[in-house]
Design an enzyme around this catalytic site. Structure first.
Site, mmCIF file in Angstrom:
data_model
loop_
_atom_site.group_PDB
_atom_site.id
_atom_site.type_symbol
_atom_site.label_atom_id
_atom_site.label_comp_id
_atom_site.label_asym_id
_atom_site.label_seq_id
_atom_site.Cartn_x
_atom_site.Cartn_y
_atom_site.Cartn_z
ATOM 1 N N TYR A 121 5.373 114.871 74.996
ATOM 2 C CA TYR A 121 5.937 115.206 73.696
ATOM 3 C C TYR A 121 5.944 113.979 72.812
ATOM 4 O O TYR A 121 5.918 112.838 73.294
ATOM 5 C CB TYR A 121 7.348 115.797 73.843
ATOM 6 C CG TYR A 121 8.375 114.826 74.380
ATOM 7 C CD1 TYR A 121 8.642 114.754 75.742
ATOM 8 C CD2 TYR A 121 9.064 113.977 73.526
ATOM 9 C CE1 TYR A 121 9.584 113.877 76.249
ATOM 10 C CE2 TYR A 121 10.007 113.096 74.025
ATOM 11 C CZ TYR A 121 10.267 113.039 75.384
ATOM 12 O OH TYR A 121 11.190 112.151 75.868
ATOM 13 N N CYS A 122 5.965 114.219 71.518
ATOM 14 C CA CYS A 122 6.078 113.145 70.544
ATOM 15 C C CYS A 122 6.853 113.709 69.358
ATOM 16 O O CYS A 122 7.397 114.805 69.434
ATOM 17 C CB CYS A 122 4.701 112.630 70.134
ATOM 18 S SG CYS A 122 3.671 113.896 69.390
ATOM 19 N N THR A 123 6.896 112.992 68.266
ATOM 20 C CA THR A 123 7.761 113.399 67.155
ATOM 21 C C THR A 123 7.356 114.745 66.563
ATOM 22 O O THR A 123 8.166 115.658 66.469
ATOM 23 C CB THR A 123 7.739 112.323 66.045
ATOM 24 O OG1 THR A 123 8.005 111.056 66.656
ATOM 25 C CG2 THR A 123 8.789 112.612 64.983
ATOM 26 N N GLY B 20 4.035 116.234 67.237
ATOM 27 C CA GLY B 20 2.936 116.850 67.978
ATOM 28 C C GLY B 20 1.578 116.210 67.742
ATOM 29 O O GLY B 20 0.631 116.493 68.457
ATOM 30 N N ILE C 163 9.125 117.072 68.924
ATOM 31 C CA ILE C 163 10.590 117.015 69.023
ATOM 32 C C ILE C 163 11.227 117.681 67.804
ATOM 33 O O ILE C 163 12.246 118.351 67.915
ATOM 34 C CB ILE C 163 11.055 115.546 69.094
ATOM 35 C CG1 ILE C 163 10.472 114.850 70.320
ATOM 36 C CG2 ILE C 163 12.576 115.446 69.121
ATOM 37 C CD1 ILE C 163 10.424 113.340 70.191
#
Ligand SMILES: [Zn+2]
Length: 224
Positions: free
Chosen positions: A75-77, A79, A117
């Site tokens: 996951y990241c901020t 996508g 996220i």
């Protein structure tokens, strides 16, 4: 394994519970972290006993073969970095599976949190959430919480990293110049330049200021 694809200045203010933090300071360090991380897995060799006449045991070995690479969720901020990270892992032999929101987040065959996220914080209520802390965002809000409510962090203009109220109480904090996270990494010359820039900003309001290049949200929305 759940991997947080973001950098340390982001992971230190909030992450998903149980996630692995590669502790990168920039995304370009991610590929070498992956190489290092999964080489260890590659070195695990299967003890193949050639004299074994037990067919079920042989089959088990064959079935286990694709598990050489672990299941990985990322996951990241928002996508986007996951798209890059995904294509890198695919090139290393991983198989792609999309990680659906509201499914069994950490247990399924998962790969990539769609919408990042931010989408998770927007849709999953705090009571059901596996997220701890705040999420750093690259805009004026600095950080957001569940429901995308503005968080409590401010920005250090010296390093563009989030700072807490406690950070701003520290002796290393100097508005527009440094914070506890960047103080020791900056030379006196750099700090002096930052002070000059800060004075200029205070005098003129815009030059080199944190809002440089920011669009007026009222203007851009009325155009559409
Ligand atoms: Zn700083």
């Amino acid at each position: 394994m759940v991997i947080d694809v973001r950098n340390t200045y982001e992971t230190r203010i909030g992450t998903f519970r149980g996630a692995v933090d590669p502790s990168t300071t920039a995304f370009r360090e991610f590929p070498s972290w992956v190489d290092h991380q999964f080489q260890l897995v590659k070195m695990e060799s299967h003890q193949s006993d050639s004299t074994a006449d037990n067919i079920s045991e042989l089959k088990e070995t064959q079935i286990q073969e694709p598990k050489r690479l672990p299941r990985v969720a990322m996951y990241c901020t928002g996508g986007i970095r996951c798209e890059k990270a995904s294509s890198f892992l695919l090139s290393k032999g991983f198989k792609e599976v999309r990680w659906k929101l509201n499914s069994d987040h950490f247990k399924g065959l998962v790969y990539h949190l769609e919408g990042g996220i931010l989408k998770y914080l927007e849709e999953v209520p705090r009571a059901e959430s596996l997220w701890d802390g705040e999420c750093f965002v690259f805009d004026k809000r600095v950080s957001v919480e569940h429901g995308l409510v503005q968080g409590t962090y401010k920005l250090c203009y010296g390093c563009k990293q989030p700072v807490s109220d406690a950070d701003m109480e520290a002796p290393e904090w100097e508005h527009g110049v440094s914070c506890p996270h960047c103080f020791s990494m900056k030379s006196d010359e750099e700090k002096e330049r930052a002070r000059a820039r800060q004075r200029q900003f205070q005098a003129w309001g815009i030059i080199g200021g944190p809002d440089k290049g920011r669009r007026d949200p009222a203007k851009s929305s009325s155009k559409q």
